[in-house]
Design an enzyme around this catalytic site. Structure first.
Site, PDB file in Angstrom:
ATOM      1  CE  LYS A   1      -0.583   0.025   5.065  1.00 49.65           C
ATOM      2  NZ  LYS A   1      -1.512  -0.248   6.181  1.00 49.65           N
ATOM      3  CG  HIS A   2      -1.474   3.728   1.310  1.00 50.80           C
ATOM      4  ND1 HIS A   2      -0.329   3.973   2.029  1.00 50.80           N
ATOM      5  CD2 HIS A   2      -2.420   3.344   2.208  1.00 50.80           C
ATOM      6  CE1 HIS A   2      -0.570   3.771   3.317  1.00 50.80           C
ATOM      7  NE2 HIS A   2      -1.829   3.392   3.456  1.00 50.80           N
TER       8      HIS A   2
ATOM      9  CG  HIS B   1      -6.933   8.642   7.435  1.00 45.06           C
ATOM     10  ND1 HIS B   1      -5.627   8.513   7.071  1.00 45.06           N
ATOM     11  CD2 HIS B   1      -7.347   7.409   7.822  1.00 45.06           C
ATOM     12  CE1 HIS B   1      -5.255   7.250   7.233  1.00 45.06           C
ATOM     13  NE2 HIS B   1      -6.283   6.571   7.671  1.00 45.06           N
TER      14      HIS B   1
ATOM     15  CG  ASP C   1      -6.627   3.304   2.836  1.00 48.60           C
ATOM     16  OD1 ASP C   1      -7.008   2.738   3.880  1.00 48.60           O
ATOM     17  OD2 ASP C   1      -5.669   4.098   2.814  1.00 48.60           O
TER      18      ASP C   1
END
Length: 502
Positions: free
Chosen positions: A171-172, A184, A255
């Protein structure tokens, strides 16, 4: 609920929710697993001791062929070590040592711990190249700032994890290292040329794909060199690079789709539909504890996702063939898990050595005899990690009996993962400190100012940097400093040994 049981099972197979609880799955989740649920994600609030977590995993596996995943990167992002500190060093420490044998050994030990708790997928390693000093979310979670270092370390890590029968997740994708926004809470961009993208961001992904990584996680980032308008998670153009040019045929998972970059733009339900249309296979729904406005938020989020996918199929927007394709890859990962779940592998212990080698320091390390005055000037909350780890601070205080730890901010209680810093107000009066604990210098002006204020009060104070440092860090002229490149139990022991001889 879908009237077509075959369609209903396909939709269940591509979903990966979080849930509340530590001892047994809630009734809605048990039903979902029996109906073919593809995966679940454990967050810190799901984790107890090894016996408790293992029992929960067995109950889930007894209900159906569900894949259990968690974020276990070592260092500051550790679900299994969320309460007592991770027993394993993080990526930046491994990158500092740059010993692929040691990295493989650390990852093997970490994978064995996951196996013991009944976990099938590790949402690690981070293969992002941490090239942007202003990056608020990657930092010490990355192996380093060059693609060559990140590639060789990531390959060793994947090999170590997967030799235990636990699937690794790179990731990512296509890279979150050159961003200055945390996905986020916002929508980051990676503004680089296509040439730089291939040479820097994509090179480590290519390396781990060649090494056989079983899963790749998408990033909610816009990469104009590939797609100027859509985040990678919902961009068919970006994910076609992963499938086509890079040749990855494993599971593409998203995600968390409850992150601000998706939730606050197109919404979680529509994010699920568009991620599948773009080429994702397993849809991570996120952490149901965050922002919980009702005790059944976990079930509500799952229902929203399920209903959105069902509606999209009925409206002709989401072809059943796309669901079948995604479910086929998840079925293949389940089969890989079954084949490898009984492997036996020797586990070494390279963490302590790596932690010692990763430390950097300048100036005399001698501290005052007796108790230490330790001032923690960190403010930021890392959403991926949750509340800031205090493992090294605690170990240093315990190594010098009589020590006192104070904060430079008013610290309200905060649940796992919250990054709201507005409530963390700076104190006007700071205790004079022998040791000043700071995170990554330059990321938080309020933290930097509190550190400067503490240094003015005692220029001989030792600055303990538990975050990331890009090159030589002046630290406002601090005469003495230690850089740990993360926080975990081995680092705590290494710092205590360095500073107190204990």
């Amino acid at each position: 609920m879908s009237a077509d049981p075959t369609l209903d099972r396909l939709i269940h197979t591509v979903l990966q929710p979080g849930f509340a609880g530590t001892s047994r799955p809630p009734a809605w989740l048990a039903r979902a697993v029996e109906r073919g649920l593809g995966g679940v994600v454990y967050f810190s609030h799901n984790i107890g001791d090894v016996e408790t977590t293992g029992r929960l995993s067995r109950r889930l596996h007894d209900l159906g062929d569900v894949l259990i995943a968690t974020d276990e990167e070592g260092g500051i992002v550790s679900r299994l070590g969320a309460r007592g500190g991770s027993p394993h060093v993080g990526a930046a420490m491994l990158g500092r040592a740059d010993d692929t044998d040691a990295t493989r050994e650390v990852a093997t030990a970490l994978g064995a711990g996951l196996r013991e708790s009944g976990i099938d997928i590790d949402l690690a390693p981070v293969v992002d190249v941490n090239s942007n000093p202003a990056n608020p979310v990657i930092g010490v979670r990355s192996f380093g700032a060059t693609p060559q270092l990140v590639a060789r370390q990531s390959v060793a890590y994947v090999e170590g994890i997967q030799r235990t029968g636990v699937a690794a997740t790179a990731k990512h994708f296509p890279g979150h290292g050159d961003t200055s926004v945390d996905s986020h809470v916002g929508l980051p961009r990676v503004d680089c040329s296509a040439e730089v993208l291939w040479e820097r961001e994509l090179a480590p992904f290519s390396a781990v794909i060649d090494a056989g990584v079983r899963a790749v996680m998408t990033a909610h980032v816009i990469v104009p060199a590939l797609d100027p308008t859509r985040p990678a998670t919902i961009s068919r153009t970006v994910l076609s690079v992963l499938r086509g040019e890079l040749g990855f045929d494993g599971v593409v998972m998203t995600d968390a789709l409850d992150m601000g970059a998706i939730r606050d733009t197109i919404g979680l339900g529509e994010g699920c539909v568009q991620a599948l249309l773009a080429g994702a296979d397993l849809l991570g729904l996120g952490n149901p504890v965050l922002g919980a406005d009702h005790p059944d938020k976990d079930q509500r989020v799952f229902t929203e996702a399920h209903e959105a996918l069902t509606r999209a199929v009925r409206e002709g927007r989401l072809p059943v063939e796309r669901l079948e394709d995604a479910a086929g890859r998840i079925t293949a990962l389940r089969a890989w898990r079954r084949v490898h779940q009984d492997v036996s592998i020797a586990v070494g212990d390279a963490d302590a050595s790596v932690a010692r080698r990763a430390l950097a320091h300048r100036g005399p390390m001698t501290l005052p005899a007796g108790g230490l005055r330790i001032l923690d000037v960190r403010r930021s909350r890392n959403v991926a990690a949750g509340a800031l780890p205090t493992t090294t601070v605690r170990a240093l205080a315990e190594a010098a009996p009589g020590s006192a730890v104070t904060s430079a901010f008013e610290l309200p209680s905060a649940v796992e993962g919250h990054a709201d810093t507005e409530q963390l107000r700076p104190l006007s009066q700071l205790a004079v400190a022998d040791v000043i604990v700071t995170g990554s210098p330059g990321l938080d002006p309020a933290e930097d100012e509190q550190r400067r204020k503490a240094l003015r009060a005692n220029p001989d104070a030792l600055v303990l940097v538990v975050g990331y440092a890009h090159g030589d860090e002046p630290l406002d002229g601090a005469r003495r400093a230690v850089w740990t490149f993360g926080d975990c139990l081995p680092t705590a022991a290494a710092v205590a040994e360095l500073l107190t001889g204990g």
